[in-house]
Design a protein around this motif. Structure first.
Motif, PDB file in Angstrom:
ATOM      1  N   ILE A 153      -7.787   0.287  -5.758  1.00  0.00           N
ATOM      2  CA  ILE A 153      -7.570   1.008  -6.661  1.00  0.00           C
ATOM      3  C   ILE A 153      -7.312  -0.063  -7.695  1.00  0.00           C
TER       4      ILE A 153
ATOM      5  N   SER B  26       2.634   6.597  -6.867  1.00  0.00           N
ATOM      6  CA  SER B  26       1.654   7.468  -7.705  1.00  0.00           C
ATOM      7  C   SER B  26       2.150   8.960  -7.112  1.00  0.00           C
TER       8      SER B  26
ATOM      9  N   LEU C 100      -1.002   6.910 -13.105  1.00  0.00           N
ATOM     10  CA  LEU C 100      -0.631   6.889 -11.918  1.00  0.00           C
ATOM     11  C   LEU C 100      -0.693   8.399 -11.190  1.00  0.00           C
ATOM     12  N   GLY C 101      -0.288   9.251 -12.067  1.00  0.00           N
ATOM     13  CA  GLY C 101      -0.631  10.358 -11.495  1.00  0.00           C
ATOM     14  C   GLY C 101      -1.932  10.914 -11.194  1.00  0.00           C
TER      15      GLY C 101
ATOM     16  N   ILE D  32      -3.243  12.474 -17.715  1.00  0.00           N
ATOM     17  CA  ILE D  32      -3.673  12.907 -16.326  1.00  0.00           C
ATOM     18  C   ILE D  32      -5.075  13.255 -16.348  1.00  0.00           C
TER      19      ILE D  32
ATOM     20  N   ASP E 167       0.679  -1.206   0.127  1.00  0.00           N
ATOM     21  CA  ASP E 167      -0.145   0.023  -0.098  1.00  0.00           C
ATOM     22  C   ASP E 167       0.903   1.321  -0.078  1.00  0.00           C
TER      23      ASP E 167
ATOM     24  N   LEU F 194       2.528   6.673 -16.388  1.00  0.00           N
ATOM     25  CA  LEU F 194       2.752   7.703 -15.596  1.00  0.00           C
ATOM     26  C   LEU F 194       1.484   8.356 -15.392  1.00  0.00           C
TER      27      LEU F 194
ATOM     28  N   LEU G 258      -0.862  20.250  -2.557  1.00  0.00           N
ATOM     29  CA  LEU G 258       0.068  19.740  -3.632  1.00  0.00           C
ATOM     30  C   LEU G 258      -0.562  19.323  -4.693  1.00  0.00           C
TER      31      LEU G 258
ATOM     32  N   TYR H 213      -5.321   9.638  -3.798  1.00  0.00           N
ATOM     33  CA  TYR H 213      -4.716  10.233  -2.335  1.00  0.00           C
ATOM     34  C   TYR H 213      -4.569  11.669  -2.149  1.00  0.00           C
TER      35      TYR H 213
ATOM     36  N   LYS I   9      -6.180  -0.344   0.348  1.00  0.00           N
ATOM     37  CA  LYS I   9      -6.344   0.894  -0.468  1.00  0.00           C
ATOM     38  C   LYS I   9      -5.662   0.397  -2.039  1.00  0.00           C
ATOM     39  N   SER I  10      -4.665   0.094  -2.029  1.00  0.00           N
ATOM     40  CA  SER I  10      -3.874  -0.018  -3.327  1.00  0.00           C
ATOM     41  C   SER I  10      -4.605  -1.217  -3.902  1.00  0.00           C
TER      42      SER I  10
ATOM     43  N   ALA J  43       4.559   9.795  -9.575  1.00  0.00           N
ATOM     44  CA  ALA J  43       4.097  10.286 -10.990  1.00  0.00           C
ATOM     45  C   ALA J  43       3.417  11.496 -11.131  1.00  0.00           C
ATOM     46  N   GLY J  44       2.931  11.980 -10.053  1.00  0.00           N
ATOM     47  CA  GLY J  44       2.163  12.925  -9.935  1.00  0.00           C
ATOM     48  C   GLY J  44       3.133  14.178  -9.890  1.00  0.00           C
TER      49      GLY J  44
ATOM     50  N   VAL K 275      -4.218   8.957 -10.323  1.00  0.00           N
ATOM     51  CA  VAL K 275      -4.643   7.945  -9.285  1.00  0.00           C
ATOM     52  C   VAL K 275      -4.130   8.799  -7.914  1.00  0.00           C
ATOM     53  N   TYR K 276      -3.029   9.417  -7.943  1.00  0.00           N
ATOM     54  CA  TYR K 276      -2.484  10.375  -6.920  1.00  0.00           C
ATOM     55  C   TYR K 276      -3.412  11.450  -6.653  1.00  0.00           C
TER      56      TYR K 276
ATOM     57  N   LEU L 223      -2.250  21.993  -6.707  1.00  0.00           N
ATOM     58  CA  LEU L 223      -1.058  22.708  -7.462  1.00  0.00           C
ATOM     59  C   LEU L 223      -0.456  21.790  -8.649  1.00  0.00           C
ATOM     60  N   ILE L 224      -0.589  20.354  -8.586  1.00  0.00           N
ATOM     61  CA  ILE L 224      -0.314  19.520  -9.820  1.00  0.00           C
ATOM     62  C   ILE L 224      -1.371  19.638 -10.810  1.00  0.00           C
TER      63      ILE L 224
END
Lengths: 289, 322, 302
Positions: free
Chosen positions: C202, B28, C108-109, C173, B21, C105, C122, C116, C198-199, B31-32, C111-112, C125-126
């Protein structure tokens, strides 16, 4: 009063026909609207069917019933607001002073100018209070500043809002409280001097105090306008309306779709004291709905 | 079975899954963060390569009209003007059409027509810019000669239009602007559509219920909700138009040092100059070209930052008001 | 305004409700017509551009079918005849490699951002910068990769692929996050309630249920990337024979060939340019169409 009761009793004997008894007709004004076998389809789905009733001048007529019974749909037929929904089809007749609103050569724009509407949620435009009220007169060609000022003041007074907002007419309409916003919407509607005002659950988004103010306003407006109100609040219908139409849903056993129907239409007094249809009775006494 | 027992029974699994996890979470996040890293690297690595030209030209790089590599004069002024000028021509054509289409699709068109319109936009958006450029130079430029001559002769003696429609050339600011407008229309239209769709149905109905015509409804209910968003959409279109390279490079005519209002004159833009001169560039010139790219990057980023925040704020505000 | 009059005859009301020949109504009709006209106007360039590409490209492609797709690019550009083989191979390899880099990428980005980050500073901003990054001119990306990659490792397909990947990343993204937003929250809760981490939730619940939308978004990003020219100009160089190794040696691609040939004055070269344009537009449309089919099948299923 007892005489009225008597008439009402005799009306009951005509059975479940959702019709206006001749006795009531004798003591009231003439009809503004006559709905004849009105039905509305959304695509293939029949939303409301077989609605026939008369709406009389300078009275408040309430449409009540459980949600999904088509009361708002019927209301939106009275100013051709259903035209806005692309899939909606209207059958039967909506006679307004004898003119079928869905007849050929009728302009929905002209219809709506004479038949105003107030919506469920207060929906002032994101403009100033003044511009909200002046919107209707302006699109209808009023240009003179003095005349507009006059109309705006009259309309805001008519909606019992003038004293609260006259010092900040240029402020945004969105800055008002919910109840004030709804009265602003009423002012906006009466600024074009309609004959009829349709209200689609006008108080459902308001707190009790704001609701009471709007209800007082409606009673006060009755002398000048014919009002039709859709409400899910039975006490409200009982408090303000002269006549009440009760709608309910019928499930079509084949398609399992619900269609709204008019169950009973009568003087409010009678609807709430001795309704002729047991479904009405069940609803007004709170046993169903 | 209680939860505690459950965990007790599977101690290994819960431990390793917790580790997995965490690992997944960090991957991730990484990646962001790449977005930040790339934007940071672009700024840093490219700016650091502009040293030679700025030592050579100083601030005059931005104010010098001439771009003359043989004389080692590198000025970006005419290029910046050419970039802005073509983009403005493109918006002049594209904005009214885009707003018209967006209004048509959201307020007027019957439901069955909406999807085909969106498809048309999708197809336009996916045609590569090099294909537009090729079409512009090999087809449009040849057929539009007559129109340009007519514009020039008709308006020659007029006060302002005379200088706008000056001596014509088929590869010109206007040709590039026309091609650019076709390319930015899908972008502006789709944003404008999104913005117009935020108008609450109830407000549109309120306007109609007052006897407003369809146009009065649009002006009274739709536009007040859309002002900010439209400004942002147009700015994003501006950013795209300024950054577009290949289609402009093929159609603008590659004339250096042009500071003119004549839309029919050939010119050059920042990106198209870079593609044209990169091949035979020495170190100083490469540094100058990278400096042009950095200038372009900074300008488009500023425009995009403003536009994005304007659009987001406007959409958020009208959603919040619902 | 006579609406308050108490005595209204049917005839008079009927007259009142007739459409008025007013300036208001006329203006509204004119504006609506202009909107329709705008919608019509935009079909014109689409038809003309696609018409030109087909009418000029199809002849070339089918005269030399299938050698147009397989043969080498002539050394002398004035030569008439096929082909575009190396450019087609190059486009596939370069775009394919870019996809391999950018899609994982990007997902995943996203997903973040959605699973998350949520509304932390942050991730805000991203998210904002990803939107801004979609507006970075493609030529800037090309020069950026030139500066950090090509200067050190020389011209190769990979350089172009990295530049394309930088352009695709923010698009993937954004598209993915949009799709993750549509995944109902109770699906996640249902998975957590079964004791799933959680992972795993997802990977096994959230992403699969958003997959068709993500696929469709990525296909659109690929379609755009395949047509990008500017980033390739500084990074891949030029080749006339098939270069199967994207890590080493100059390469070529369809957009680069179209650009070169569109600048050429030789009819033979221009011909090859139109043929390449037809091929490229065909590829781009194919990806777009697939994306539409995937997403509409998905919407029907929901």
């Amino acid at each position: 009063m007892s005489q009225l009761q008597e008439h009402l009793m005799s009306a009951e004997s005509t059975g479940n026909e959702p019709d206006i008894s001749p006795a009531v007709e004798a003591v009231s004004s003439r009809p503004v609207f006559s709905l004849k076998n009105l039905e509305v389809h959304y695509g293939a789905f029949r939303a409301v069917g077989d609605v026939s009733l008369d709406i009389r001048e300078k009275e408040i007529t309430a449409f009540i019933g459980p949600s999904g019974c088509g009361k708002s749909t019927v209301l939106r037929c009275l100013n051709r607001m259903n035209d806005v929904i692309p899939s909606a089809r209207v059958g039967g007749e909506v006679l307004y002073h004898g003119v079928n609103l869905y007849g050929e050569g009728i302009s929905p724009t002209e219809v709506r100018r004479r038949i105003g509407m107030v919506f469920q949620k207060p929906n002032p435009f994101p403009k100033s209070i003044y511009d909200n009220v002046a919107f209707g007169p302006r699109v209808n060609g009023v240009k003179s500043k003095a005349k507009l000022d006059d109309i705006v003041e009259k309309a805001l007074r008519g909606a019992a809002l003038w004293d609260e907002v006259n010092t900040r007419l240029k402020a945004s309409g969105l800055g008002l409280s919910g109840g004030q916003q709804q009265r602003l919407c009423i002012a906006r509607a009466i600024a074009v001097e309609p004959e009829v005002i349709l209200m689609d659950e006008p108080c459902s988004a308001l707190d009790p105090i704001a609701t009471a103010r709007v209800e007082d306003l409606m009673l006060e407006m009755k002398s000048r306008y014919t009002i039709v109100i859709v409400t899910h609040n039975m006490q409200q219908a009982a408090r303000v309306s002269d006549r009440t139409a009760f709608f309910t849903t019928e499930v079509n056993p084949e398609s399992d779709r619900r269609t709204g129907r008019l169950v009973e239409f009568d003087a409010t007094q009678k609807m709430f004291s001795m309704p002729s249809d047991e479904r009405t009775e069940a609803y007004v006494t709170g046993r169903f709905g | 079975m209680t939860t505690e027992q459950h965990i007790d029974e599977l101690p290994n699994l819960s431990g390793s899954s917790q580790r997995a996890d965490k690992a997944f979470r960090w991957v991730s996040i990484g990646a962001g963060l790449i977005v930040l890293v790339i934007l940071g690297l672009i700024t840093y690595t490219m700016a650091s390569r502009t040293g030679p030209v700025f030592r050579h030209m100083g601030f005059r790089f931005f104010t010098e009209r001439r771009w003359a590599p043989p004389k080692e004069i590198y000025g970006a002024l005419a290029l910046m003007w050419g970039t802005l000028f073509t983009a403005i021509i493109a918006l002049f054509i594209a904005v009214p059409i885009s707003i018209g289409i967006a209004l048509f699709v959201t307020q007027v068109a019957p439901a069955w027509l909406r999807k085909p319109m969106v498809y048309v936009m999708d197809l336009l958006a996916v045609i590569p810019s090099v294909v537009f450029g090729m079409w512009g130079v090999l087809v449009l430029a040849r057929h539009i000669k007559g129109l340009y001559k007519w514009l020039h002769t008709t308006f020659d003696s007029w006060p302002i239009l005379g200088s706008i429609f000056g001596k014509p050339q088929t590869r010109s600011f206007l040709t590039a602007g026309i091609i650019l407008s076709i390319m930015v229309i899908p972008i502006i239209t789709s944003l404008a559509r999104e913005v117009f769709e935020t108008t609450p149905q109830s407000e549109k109905e309120a306007a109609l219920a007052l006897g407003a015509t369809r146009w009065e409804m649009i002006r009274g209910a739709v536009f007040p909700h859309s002002k900010g968003g439209l400004v942002g959409a147009v700015m994003l279109g501006l950013g795209r138009a300024m950054g577009e390279t290949i289609a402009v490079a093929l159609t603008i005519g590659s004339a250096l040092g042009q500071l003119t209002f004549n839309v029919l004159a050939p010119g050059n833009s920042m990106p198209s100059l870079i593609t044209a001169e990169w091949g035979e560039a020495d170190a100083l010139k490469k540094s100058a070209l990278i400096a042009v790219a950095v200038t372009l990057f900074v300008i488009t980023i500023i425009i995009n930052v403003i536009a994005t925040s304007v659009v987001q704020r406007s959409i958020k505000r009208s959603r919040g008001a619902v | 305004m006579s609406t308050m009059m108490s005595d209204q005859s049917t005839a008079q009301v009927l007259e009142d409700l007739r459409p008025k020949r007013s300036w208001r109504q006329a203006r509204s009709n004119i504006m609506v017509m202009l909107m329709g006209l705008a919608a019509l106007v935009i079909v014109v360039p689409l038809v003309f551009v696609i018409g030109s590409v087909i009418s000029r490209g199809a002849g070339v492609v089918f005269r030399d079918f299938p050698s147009f797709f397989t043969k080498k690019i002539p050394i002398k550009s004035e030569d008439i005849g096929p082909g575009m083989g190396p450019a087609i191979v190059g486009t596939m390899l370069i775009t394919g490699f870019a996809t391999l880099v950018a899609v994982p990428l990007g997902i995943l980005g996203a997903v973040y951002l959605h699973e998350y980050g949520g509304t932390t500073k942050l991730s805000k901003l991203i998210r904002f910068l990803a939107t801004v990054m979609t507006g970075v001119p493609s030529i800037v990306m090309g020069l950026f990769i030139y500066v950090i990659f090509t200067l050190r490792f020389g011209l190769s397909g990979v350089g172009g692929a990295l530049a394309l990947a930088c352009l695709m990343l923010p698009v993937v993204i954004r598209a993915t996050e949009e799709m993750l937003r549509l995944v109902p929250g109770n699906l996640r809760e249902a998975s957590y309630a079964l004791g799933t981490s959680k992972s795993r939730t997802i990977l096994t619940v959230v992403l699969p249920s958003a997959l068709p939308g993500i696929v469709s978004g990525c296909l659109l990003a690929v379609a755009r990337a395949a047509g990008e020219t500017a980033p390739l100009l500084f990074t891949i160089g030029a080749a006339r024979a098939v270069q199967g190794n994207i890590f080493k040696g100059a390469n070529t691609a369809l957009p680069a060939q179209i650009f070169e040939n569109a600048k050429s004055l030789f009819p033979g070269a221009q011909e090859r340019g139109w043929g390449a344009a037809l091929t490229l537009v065909g590829i781009a449309f194919l990806f777009t169409l697939t994306a539409r089919i995937v997403s509409s099948a998905y919407q029907k299923r929901r």
